[in-house]
Design a protein around this motif. Structure first.
Motif, PDB file in Angstrom:
ATOM      1  N   THR A 260       0.822  -1.215   0.116  1.00 11.07           N
ATOM      2  CA  THR A 260      -0.134   0.037  -0.118  1.00 11.07           C
ATOM      3  C   THR A 260       0.910   1.286  -0.045  1.00 11.07           C
ATOM      4  O   THR A 260       1.773   1.450   0.793  1.00 11.07           O
ATOM      5  N   LYS A 261       0.456   2.156  -0.808  1.00 14.25           N
ATOM      6  CA  LYS A 261       1.454   3.577  -1.053  1.00 14.25           C
ATOM      7  C   LYS A 261       0.831   4.554   0.091  1.00 14.25           C
ATOM      8  O   LYS A 261      -0.344   4.508   0.623  1.00 14.25           O
ATOM      9  N   THR A 262       1.933   4.875   0.746  1.00 18.36           N
ATOM     10  CA  THR A 262       1.677   5.802   1.755  1.00 18.36           C
ATOM     11  C   THR A 262       2.912   7.121   1.520  1.00 18.36           C
ATOM     12  O   THR A 262       3.604   6.893   0.690  1.00 18.36           O
ATOM     13  N   VAL A 263       2.698   8.140   2.397  1.00 20.79           N
ATOM     14  CA  VAL A 263       3.693   9.155   2.524  1.00 20.79           C
ATOM     15  C   VAL A 263       4.041   9.185   3.883  1.00 20.79           C
ATOM     16  O   VAL A 263       3.319   9.051   4.879  1.00 20.79           O
ATOM     17  N   CYS A 264       5.245   9.488   3.918  1.00 23.82           N
ATOM     18  CA  CYS A 264       5.970   9.543   5.293  1.00 23.82           C
ATOM     19  C   CYS A 264       5.379  10.301   6.344  1.00 23.82           C
ATOM     20  O   CYS A 264       4.904  11.454   6.059  1.00 23.82           O
ATOM     21  N   THR A 265       5.113  10.039   7.636  1.00 20.43           N
ATOM     22  CA  THR A 265       4.520  10.707   8.628  1.00 20.43           C
ATOM     23  C   THR A 265       5.370  11.711   9.366  1.00 20.43           C
ATOM     24  O   THR A 265       5.038  12.539  10.148  1.00 20.43           O
ATOM     25  N   TYR A 266       6.541  11.636   9.045  1.00 21.84           N
ATOM     26  CA  TYR A 266       7.734  12.365   9.957  1.00 21.84           C
ATOM     27  C   TYR A 266       7.985  13.740   9.233  1.00 21.84           C
ATOM     28  O   TYR A 266       7.298  14.638   9.456  1.00 21.84           O
ATOM     29  N   CYS A 267       8.998  13.999   8.508  1.00 20.92           N
ATOM     30  CA  CYS A 267       9.258  15.355   8.093  1.00 20.92           C
ATOM     31  C   CYS A 267       8.971  15.774   6.769  1.00 20.92           C
ATOM     32  O   CYS A 267       8.170  15.010   6.223  1.00 20.92           O
ATOM     33  N   GLY A 268       8.818  16.935   6.473  1.00 23.58           N
ATOM     34  CA  GLY A 268       8.380  17.538   5.372  1.00 23.58           C
ATOM     35  C   GLY A 268       9.105  17.430   4.094  1.00 23.58           C
ATOM     36  O   GLY A 268       8.624  17.791   3.084  1.00 23.58           O
ATOM     37  N   VAL A 269       9.857  16.598   3.931  1.00 23.33           N
ATOM     38  CA  VAL A 269      10.361  16.243   2.495  1.00 23.33           C
ATOM     39  C   VAL A 269       9.488  15.396   1.674  1.00 23.33           C
ATOM     40  O   VAL A 269       9.300  15.727   0.592  1.00 23.33           O
ATOM     41  N   GLU A 286       9.073  -0.056   1.157  1.00 24.92           N
ATOM     42  CA  GLU A 286       9.803  -0.037  -0.036  1.00 24.92           C
ATOM     43  C   GLU A 286       9.635   0.896  -0.760  1.00 24.92           C
ATOM     44  O   GLU A 286       8.635   1.335  -1.376  1.00 24.92           O
ATOM     45  N   PRO A 287      10.446   1.683  -0.773  1.00 26.73           N
ATOM     46  CA  PRO A 287      10.609   3.185  -1.577  1.00 26.73           C
ATOM     47  C   PRO A 287      10.912   2.787  -3.123  1.00 26.73           C
ATOM     48  O   PRO A 287      11.610   1.956  -3.621  1.00 26.73           O
ATOM     49  N   LEU A 288      10.020   3.039  -4.007  1.00 26.55           N
ATOM     50  CA  LEU A 288      10.247   2.668  -5.387  1.00 26.55           C
ATOM     51  C   LEU A 288      10.445   3.951  -6.226  1.00 26.55           C
ATOM     52  O   LEU A 288      11.806   3.932  -6.910  1.00 26.55           O
ATOM     53  N   ASP A 289       9.596   4.721  -6.313  1.00 26.46           N
ATOM     54  CA  ASP A 289      10.087   5.929  -7.310  1.00 26.46           C
ATOM     55  C   ASP A 289       9.367   7.161  -6.912  1.00 26.46           C
ATOM     56  O   ASP A 289       8.620   7.653  -7.608  1.00 26.46           O
ATOM     57  N   GLY A 290       9.523   7.464  -5.552  1.00 26.78           N
ATOM     58  CA  GLY A 290       8.590   8.468  -4.914  1.00 26.78           C
ATOM     59  C   GLY A 290       8.917   9.916  -5.605  1.00 26.78           C
ATOM     60  O   GLY A 290      10.166  10.103  -6.059  1.00 26.78           O
ATOM     61  N   PRO A 291       7.956  10.796  -6.067  1.00 25.19           N
ATOM     62  CA  PRO A 291       8.454  11.805  -6.764  1.00 25.19           C
ATOM     63  C   PRO A 291       9.510  12.898  -6.089  1.00 25.19           C
ATOM     64  O   PRO A 291      10.095  13.592  -6.689  1.00 25.19           O
ATOM     65  N   ALA A 292       9.356  12.832  -4.606  1.00 28.92           N
ATOM     66  CA  ALA A 292      10.209  13.445  -3.964  1.00 28.92           C
ATOM     67  C   ALA A 292      11.392  13.116  -3.502  1.00 28.92           C
ATOM     68  O   ALA A 292      12.678  13.415  -3.363  1.00 28.92           O
ATOM     69  N   ASN A 293      11.367  11.577  -3.450  1.00 29.80           N
ATOM     70  CA  ASN A 293      12.594  10.608  -2.876  1.00 29.80           C
ATOM     71  C   ASN A 293      13.238   9.566  -3.791  1.00 29.80           C
ATOM     72  O   ASN A 293      14.219   9.176  -3.227  1.00 29.80           O
ATOM     73  N   GLY A 294      12.567   9.106  -4.894  1.00 35.38           N
ATOM     74  CA  GLY A 294      13.141   8.150  -5.610  1.00 35.38           C
ATOM     75  C   GLY A 294      12.771   6.983  -4.980  1.00 35.38           C
ATOM     76  O   GLY A 294      11.901   6.348  -4.307  1.00 35.38           O
ATOM     77  N   ILE A 295      14.062   6.402  -4.719  1.00 35.09           N
ATOM     78  CA  ILE A 295      14.179   5.199  -3.644  1.00 35.09           C
ATOM     79  C   ILE A 295      14.763   5.534  -2.255  1.00 35.09           C
ATOM     80  O   ILE A 295      15.055   4.752  -1.363  1.00 35.09           O
ATOM     81  N   SER A 296      14.790   6.879  -1.938  1.00 31.30           N
ATOM     82  CA  SER A 296      15.461   7.111  -0.765  1.00 31.30           C
ATOM     83  C   SER A 296      14.479   7.188   0.391  1.00 31.30           C
ATOM     84  O   SER A 296      13.482   7.736   0.217  1.00 31.30           O
ATOM     85  N   VAL A 299      16.101   6.953   8.380  1.00 31.34           N
ATOM     86  CA  VAL A 299      15.784   5.873   9.094  1.00 31.34           C
ATOM     87  C   VAL A 299      14.422   5.899   9.733  1.00 31.34           C
ATOM     88  O   VAL A 299      13.669   4.596   9.831  1.00 31.34           O
ATOM     89  N   LYS A 300      13.863   7.051   9.588  1.00 30.48           N
ATOM     90  CA  LYS A 300      12.497   7.026  10.376  1.00 30.48           C
ATOM     91  C   LYS A 300      11.305   6.488   9.366  1.00 30.48           C
ATOM     92  O   LYS A 300      10.358   5.742   9.516  1.00 30.48           O
ATOM     93  N   GLY A 301      11.522   6.868   8.098  1.00 32.95           N
ATOM     94  CA  GLY A 301      10.700   6.510   7.072  1.00 32.95           C
ATOM     95  C   GLY A 301      10.753   4.956   6.644  1.00 32.95           C
ATOM     96  O   GLY A 301       9.765   4.396   6.479  1.00 32.95           O
ATOM     97  N   LYS A 302      12.106   4.483   6.840  1.00 37.38           N
ATOM     98  CA  LYS A 302      12.178   3.156   6.407  1.00 37.38           C
ATOM     99  C   LYS A 302      11.968   2.252   7.561  1.00 37.38           C
ATOM    100  O   LYS A 302      11.343   1.104   7.521  1.00 37.38           O
ATOM    101  N   PHE A 303      11.929   2.950   8.893  1.00 36.76           N
ATOM    102  CA  PHE A 303      12.167   1.593   9.976  1.00 36.76           C
ATOM    103  C   PHE A 303      11.197   2.017  11.172  1.00 36.76           C
ATOM    104  O   PHE A 303      10.970   1.254  11.866  1.00 36.76           O
TER     105      PHE A 303
END
Ligand code: SF4
Ligand code: SF4
Ligand code: SF4
Ligand code: FES
Length: 984
Positions: A260-269, A286-296, A299-303
Motif C-alpha cells: 500500500t502506498k503511503t507518504v511518510c509521517t515524519y518530516c516535510g521532505v 519499499e521506496p520505489l520511485d517517489g516523486p520527492a525521494n526516488g528510492i531514498s 531511518v524514520k521513514g524506512k524503519f
C-alpha cells in the motif's frame, strides 16, 4: 532524438541515453543484475553484455549514438551473459522457496528464470564470514552476497553516508561497513538505501525474516535441512523444477502480502513508499520511485513504524474524573465535548474557545478543523504549529515574492551550482533532501556554503562554513547584499525588469558594511567577501533555511533578508534557483495552506476580505467571523489572562514542544475544558478533560503537502486500530454533535470542497493524485501545477517582486554573568521532534535512548566535564537534568540540546520571547547556566550510535579494482559454461 536498431527493430532514443534504458523499452530482454536506473551504471555484474556493431559491450555503461546496431541475442552475447551470471551464482544459493526475498521482485531469481539456467557450472563457494545481525533493522548475509555493489553505490553516492565498500583485493571479497566494523558499531545511519537496492536476500529488513514466506519461519535446523535438500536435488532436476515450486509458493504469498502506498509521517521532505504488510505486521517499507525521494528514505521513514501496533495506543475515549481518567464510549465523550463547548460558548462567547490543528494530520483534517472553528464554533481562534517554525519564512516570502512556499522543487536544489544553507541541520532534519545536496556536492561539483552555530554534517562538507554569533544571520546576509550592490555585482538587469523598491532597499543597507558585519557576527571580512563572490559568480543559487533562522526574535526579517539576497542576485525564476524554507512536519505546509490560521481561510485568503468570506459563507451556509483570531501563542496568553476558557487540540504535544513549556502547561491546567485528540496518552493529555483516540497516518486516507508544495495521497494501510478513529471522522462527529450537518464519508469529498473554494487548489482532486501521482500547488482548474514558481511573474498584482528594507535588532534574551551560556536546540536524525512516535521503535531507542547536551571540548575542560557527566541546565524559566556529550560540533560557550525528550524537554528552558511579526517563539535564543553534578553516567550516545563511526568515503564501488584482480576477465564467447539443460 536519434534512431538505433535493437535486434533488427528500429528504436528511437535520446542521444547519449544509456543503451540499457533503450533496450528496456523494447521487447528484448537483457539481464542486468547490478544495474538500477536510479543508481546508474555500476558495471560489476557483466550480465548485460550485448553486441554493438559486432563488439561485446556492457549495455548499462554504453551511451547510444545514431545508427548503432545492437544485438542482444547473438551467440556471443548470450554466452557472455550466461557466463557472467554463472559467476554470480557462485556467490549465492538459490533456496528461493524458503527465502523471504522471493516475492516476485528478486533480481537473482528473475534472472535465473530469464536465462533459463538449469545448472551452475562454477560451484557455489561460501565465504568465510558470519552473518552480521548487529543492526536492529537489517542484517547482512555474506554467503548470499553476489558482490554487485549496488549497496555500496547507494551508500556512497546516493545517500552519501559513505559507510560501505567492497574489499576487492581480498581472496573473499565482501561488503564492509567502515572498512571492517560490525554494522552495529559503524557509521551506518540505518537509512535503508542499501537494503532497498539489494537485488537478492543478502541485505534484508529483519521485519521480513521469517514472515514473508510460507516456509520461512521454520526453525533454523529445518530450514538448513531444506536448503541442503535443494542443493542435493539440483544436479538431478535442474533449477527449472526448483524454480517452479518456488513460483507456486510465491503466488501464494501474493494472496496475503499487501503493498500500500503511503507518504511518510515524519518530516516535510515528503518521501512516499509502499508499505508491505501481512495482517497487521509491517514486513517492510519499499521506496520505489517517489516523486520527492526516488528510492531514498531515512531511518524514520524506512524503519520507525512500531508506534502503529504499539500496545500503548489509545483505543478508548477517556474522560477526566478528578485526578484520574476513566474510559468512555465515543457517544458519551462526543456528547460531553459538545455540551461543554456549547455551554462555554453560550456563557463567554465563541472567542473563548480555541482550536489547534495538527501538522501531522492531513490537509483534509486541517480544513475540517478550521471549518469547525469558523463555521460551527464561530471563532477565528484556530492555528497550527507552523507558528512555531515556519510562519517567519512564509512572511519573508509573502513580503518579497508573494507565495509562502518553496519556490522550486528538490530537483532544483540538486541542480543548483551553489547551495547556501542558513540555520538548518539538513542532514538530520531533512535527511533525504540533504542527500541530494551531498550527492551534487560530491559528484557534480556543486558548491556549498553553510551558516550555522554548530558544525553539523553539512557544515563539515561545506566549501565555506560560517559560524556567526547567535542571532546575527540578518547582518551578514544584508552586508553581502550591500557589498554586491556597491561592487557592481548585483544583477541589475533582473532587478530593473522584475523587482520593485530597489532604491529604498539600497538606502536601508547603509549600516550593513562588511566591517560592521564582521564585528557583530564575528566573521572575517575576507570570508564575507568570498561568500559574496561565490554567490555572484554562481550561475544558479538555491538558499535553504530552517529553524536556525525562523526561531529567532527576528525570524521573519532574517527570512526576508535571504529572499532579498536572492532577488539582488537574480536567483529566482529559473530552474536550479530560489528560496527553500525547509518545512519541518510532514504536513506543516498543508496545515497552513488549508486554513488552520487565525487570519487566513484556506489558500491564504484573508478572513477580513468580504468577497472571500462571502464565498465561504455561501458554501458553508453560515455567517463567518470577520476579525483575525488568536494564534496559538496568543491563545496560551489568553488562557493565562482568563479570556480563553476551552480548547480543542489535535495531535500536538504542546506541553513540551512549546517554548517556555512550564508556562504553557500551567495555562492548560487553568482551562475550564480541554479536549486533546492523539494516538498516545501524551504529556498534554494529562491536562485534558476529554481525550479522543485518533488513528495514525497508516490508518487513514488523505493528502499531505510536503516542503516543495507537493500534494500526495496516502492510502489506508491498516484499518484503524479498534476503538480509534481517523481524525477527519472525529472532527466531523464533533461538528455534528455541535449541530452541524456534515456528511463527509471519505476525505476525497473534503478535498473536492477545498478545491471548489480555493483558487490555489482549483484543480486538485483525488483522481489526479492517484497512486504516486502528485501536484505542486498552485494547481489550475485544468490540473496543471507549478513545480517551479514565478516562471512568468512574481505573485503580486504587477507581477514584480519587492525588496523589503530591514533593520537589525539585538535579541532580547542574551547571556549575562549568571546565565552565561548560549543554548541552541534542534532535531536529531533518529527521532522526530520530542520523540512521541519514534521512541516506540525499539531499534531507535536502542541507538538513541535519550537526549543530551553537547558541550565543546574547551568548555568541558574548563568545567571538568566528560561525556556522560550529568549537568543541570537552568534558565530564567526552568531547569533540566541531562548528560553531556563532549564534541567539537559545538564551540566555546555554545551548547546544543536535541529536543527528543519527554523527561527533560529543552522547552522548560526556552522563553516566551517571540518574533513580533508572527509570534514565533525565539526557541534558539536561550541563555542558561550549567551546574556540573557529581554523577558520571554512561555516554548518552551508546557505542552503537552512528556518530561514533568512521566512514570510508570513496567514489562508489570502485569496480576498476575488481577488474584488476588476477582472476578477473571479461566474460566472453570462448568461455561458455552455462548450458540450458535441454541443450546438453
Ligand atoms: S548508511 Fe547504512 S543503511 Fe544507509 S546505505 Fe549506508 S550502510 Fe546502508
Ligand atoms: S549486499 Fe550489496 S553487494 Fe551484496 S548482493 Fe546486496 S547489494 Fe549486492
Ligand atoms: S522523515 Fe523525512 S526524509 Fe525521512 S523518510 Fe520521512 S519524509 Fe523522508
Ligand atoms: S548491469 Fe551492466 S554490468 Fe551489471
Amino acid at each position: 532524438m536519434i534512431t538505433i536498431t535493437v535486434d533488427g527493430l528500429v528504436q528511437k532514443a535520446l542521444a547519449d541515453e544509456r543503451l540499457i534504458d533503450v533496450i528496456n523499452r523494447t521487447v528484448s530482454k537483457v539481464p542486468q543484475v547490478c544495474y538500477h536506473p536510479q543508481l546508474g551504471p555500476i558495471q560489476t555484474c557483466d550480465t548485460c553484455m550485448v553486441e554493438v556493431n559486432g563488439q561485446l559491450v556492457r549495455a548499462c555503461a554504453t551511451a547510444v549514438s545514431a545508427g548503432i546496431n545492437v544485438n542482444t541475442k547473438s551467440a556471443d552475447a548470450i554466452a557472455a551473459q550466461r557466463e557472467a551470471f554463472d559467476r554470480i551464482l557462485s556467490n549465492h544459493v538459490l533456496y528461493c522457496t524458503v527465502c523471504d526475498n522471493s516475492n516476485g521482485n528478486c533480481t537473482v531469481h528473475n534472472t535465473t528464470k530469464l536465462l533459463a539456467v538449469e545448472h551452475q557450472n562454477i560451484p557455489y563457494r561460501p565465504k568465510p564470514y558470519e552473518v552480521d545481525n548487529t543492526n536492529p533493522f537489517y542484517r547482512y548475509d555474506p554467503d548470499q552476497c553476489i558482490l554487485c555493489g549496488r549497496c555500496v553505490e547507494a551508500c556512497q553516492n546516493l545517500e552519501v553516508n559513505e559507510t560501505l565498500s567492497i574489499n576487492w583485493e581480498d581472496p573473499h571479497p565482501r561488503v564492509l561497513w567502515d572498512g571492517g566494523s560490525t554494522i552495529g558499531e559503524s557509521s551506518c545511519v540505518s537509512c535503508g538505501h542499501c537494503v532497498t537496492v539489494c537485488p537478492c536476500n543478502a541485505l534484508m529488513e529483519k521485519s521480513m525474516l521469517g514472515h514473508a514466506g510460507f516456509f520461512t519461519a521454520l526453525p533454523k535446523p529445518v530450514l538448513s535441512g531444506m536448503i541442503d535438500v535443494v542443493k542435493a536435488i539440483e544436479p538431478e532436476t535442474g533449477y527449472g523444477t526448483i524454480m517452479r515450486v518456488s513460483e507456486s509458493e510465491e503466488a501464494m504469498r501474493e494472496s496475503r502480502i499487501r503493498r500500500t502506498k503511503t507518504v511518510c509521517t515524519y518530516c516535510g521532505v515528503g518521501c512516499s513508499f509502499d508499505v508491505w504488510t501481512k495482517d497487521r505486521h509491517i514486513l517492510k517499507v519499499e521506496p520505489l520511485d517517489g516523486p520527492a525521494n526516488g528510492i531514498s528514505t531515512c531511518v524514520k521513514g524506512k524503519f520507525a513504524w512500531d508506534h502503529i501496533n504499539s500496545s500503548e495506543r489509545l483505543t478508548k475515549p477517556l474522560i477526566r474524573e478528578g485526578d484520574k481518567f476513566r474510559e468512555a464510549t465515543w457517544e458519551e465523550a462526543l456528547s460531553l465535548v459538545a455540551r461543554r463547548l456549547t455551554e462555554i460558548k453560550a456563557k463567554h462567547g465563541p472567542d473563548s474557545i480555541g482550536l489547534i490543528a495538527s501538522s501531522k494530520c492531513t490537509n483534509e483534517e486541517s480544513y475540517l478543523m478550521q471549518k469547525l472553528a469558523r463555521a460551527v464554533v464561530g471563532t477565528n481562534n484556530i492555528d497550527n504549529c507552523s507558528r512555531y517554525c515556519q510562519s517567519p519564512a512564509t512572511i519573508g516570502l509573502f513580503r518579497t515574492v508573494g507565495y509562502g512556499g518553496d519556490s522550486g522543487s528538490i530537483s532544483d536544489i540538486a541542480q543548483a551550482d551553489l547551495v547556501v544553507i542558513v540555520g538548518s541541520n539538513t542532514a538530520e532534519s531533512h535527511p533525504v533532501l540533504a542527500t541530494r545536496v551531498k550527492r551534487a556536492h560530491k559528484l557534480h561539483g556543486q558548491k556549498l556554503i553553510v551558516s550555522d552555530l554548530r558544525e553539523n554534517e553539512m557544515a563539515r562538507r561545506a566549501d565555506v562554513f560560517l559560524h556567526p554569533r547567535p542571532g546575527t544571520d540578518l547582518i551578514w546576509l544584508s552586508a553581502v547584499n550591500r557589498y554586491l550592490i556597491d561592487n557592481g555585482l548585483a544583477k541589475t538587469g533582473f532587478i530593473a525588469r522584475w523587482v520593485n523598491g530597489f532604491e529604498e532597499y539600497r538606502k536601508s543597507l547603509e549600516p550593513f558594511t562588511l566591517e560592521f558585519a564582521s564585528e557583530r557576527c564575528g566573521l572575517p571580512v575576507d570570508t564575507l567577501k568570498k561568500v559574496a563572490h561565490m554567490i555572484a559568480e554562481a550561475e544558479n543559487v538555491c538558499m535553504l533555511w530552517a529553524m536556525g533562522v525562523t526561531q529567532h526574535s527576528q525570524g521573519s526579517d532574517t527570512s526576508t533578508a535571504i529572499s532579498n539576497l536572492l532577488l539582488i542576485t537574480g536567483n529566482y525564476m529559473r530552474p536550479g534557483t530560489g528560496a527553500y524554507p525547509l518545512r519541518g512536519h510532514n504536513n506543516v505546509q498543508g496545515a497552513s495552506d488549508n486554513g488552520s490560521m487565525p487570519n487566513m481561510l484556506p489558500g491564504y485568503q484573508s478572513v477580513d476580505d468580504r468577497e472571500v468570506r462571502a464565498r465561504f459563507e455561501a458554501a458553508w451556509k453560515v455567517a463567518l467571523p470577520s476579525t483575525k483570531g488568536l494564534d496559538n501563542h496568543e491563545m496560551v496568553d489568553a488562557i493565562q489572562q482568563g479570556k480563553l476558557k476551552a480548547m480543542y487540540l489535535t495531535g500536538e504535544e504542546m506541553s513540551i514542544v512549546d517554548s517556555n513549556a512550564n508556562y504553557v502547561s500551567d495555562a492548560f491546567s487553568k482551562l475550564e475544558f480541554f479536549v486533546v485528540q492523539d494516538i498516545f496518552f501524551s504529556v498534554t493529555c494529562g491536562y485534558a478533560d476529554v481525550v479522543l483516540p485518533a488513528s495514525p497516518s497508516l490508518e487513514k486516507e488523505g493528502t499531505f503537502t510536503s516542503t516543495e508544495r507537493r500534494i500526495q495521497r496516502l492510502y489506508e494501510v491498516f484499518e484503524p486500530l479498534e476503538g480509534s478513529r481517523p481524525d477527519w471522522r472525529i472532527i466531523r462527529d464533533v461538528a455534528n454533535h455541535l449541530g452541524a450537518d456534515w456528511r463527509y464519508q471519505h476525505p476525497s469529498e473534503i478535498m473536492a470542497e477545498i478545491a471548489s473554494l480555493t483558487p490555489m487548489f482549483a484543480g486538485v482532486g483525488y483522481e489526479r493524485l492517484e497512486g504516486y501521482k502528485s501536484l505542486q500547488w498552485p494547481v489550475a482548474a485544468d490540473g496543471s501545477d507549478q513545480p517551479l514558481l514565478y516562471t512568468k511573474q512574481f505573485a503580486f498584482p504587477d507581477g514584480k517582486a519587492r525588496l523589503f528594507p530591514l533593520h537589525w535588532l539585538e535579541a532580547p534574551e542574551q547571556p549575562d554573568a549568571e546565565f552565561d551560556l548560549h543554548l541552541n536546540n534542534g532535531r536529531l536524525l533518529e527521532h522526530f521532534h520530542e520523540g512521541n512516535l519514534t521512541y516506540r521503535t525499539s531499534g531507535i531507542r536502542e541507538k538513541t535512548p535519550d537526549t543530551f547536551v553537547e558541550v565543546s571540548p574547551e568548555l568541558a575542560a574548563e568545567r571538568g566535564i566528560q561525556t556522560g557527566t550529568w549537568v543541570q541546565l537552568t534558565s530564567r524559566y526552568g531547569r533540566v537534568r541531562v548528560r553531556a556529550v563532549v564534541t567539537d560540533r559545538v564551540h566555546g560557550k555554545e551548547l546544543y540540546m536535541p529536543m527528543n525528550s519527554v523527561e527533560s524537554p529543552i522547552n522548560r528552558l526556552t522563553s516566551s520571547h517571540t518574533d513580533p511579526v508572527t509570534h514565533t517563539p525565539a526557541y534558539k535564543e536561550a541563555s542558561v547556566k550549567m551546574t556540573v553534578l557529581p554523577e558520571i553516567g554512561e555516554s548518552p550516545l551508546p557505542r552503537t550510535n552512528s556518530r561514533w563511526g568512521q566512514p570510508t568515503p570513496q567514489h562508489g564501488v570502485e569496480v576498476e579494482r575488481k577488474w584488476k584482480r588476477a582472476d578477473y576477465r571479461i566474460p566472453g564467447p570462448q568461455f561458455v559454461q552455462i548450458q540450458p539443460r535441454q541443450a546438453r
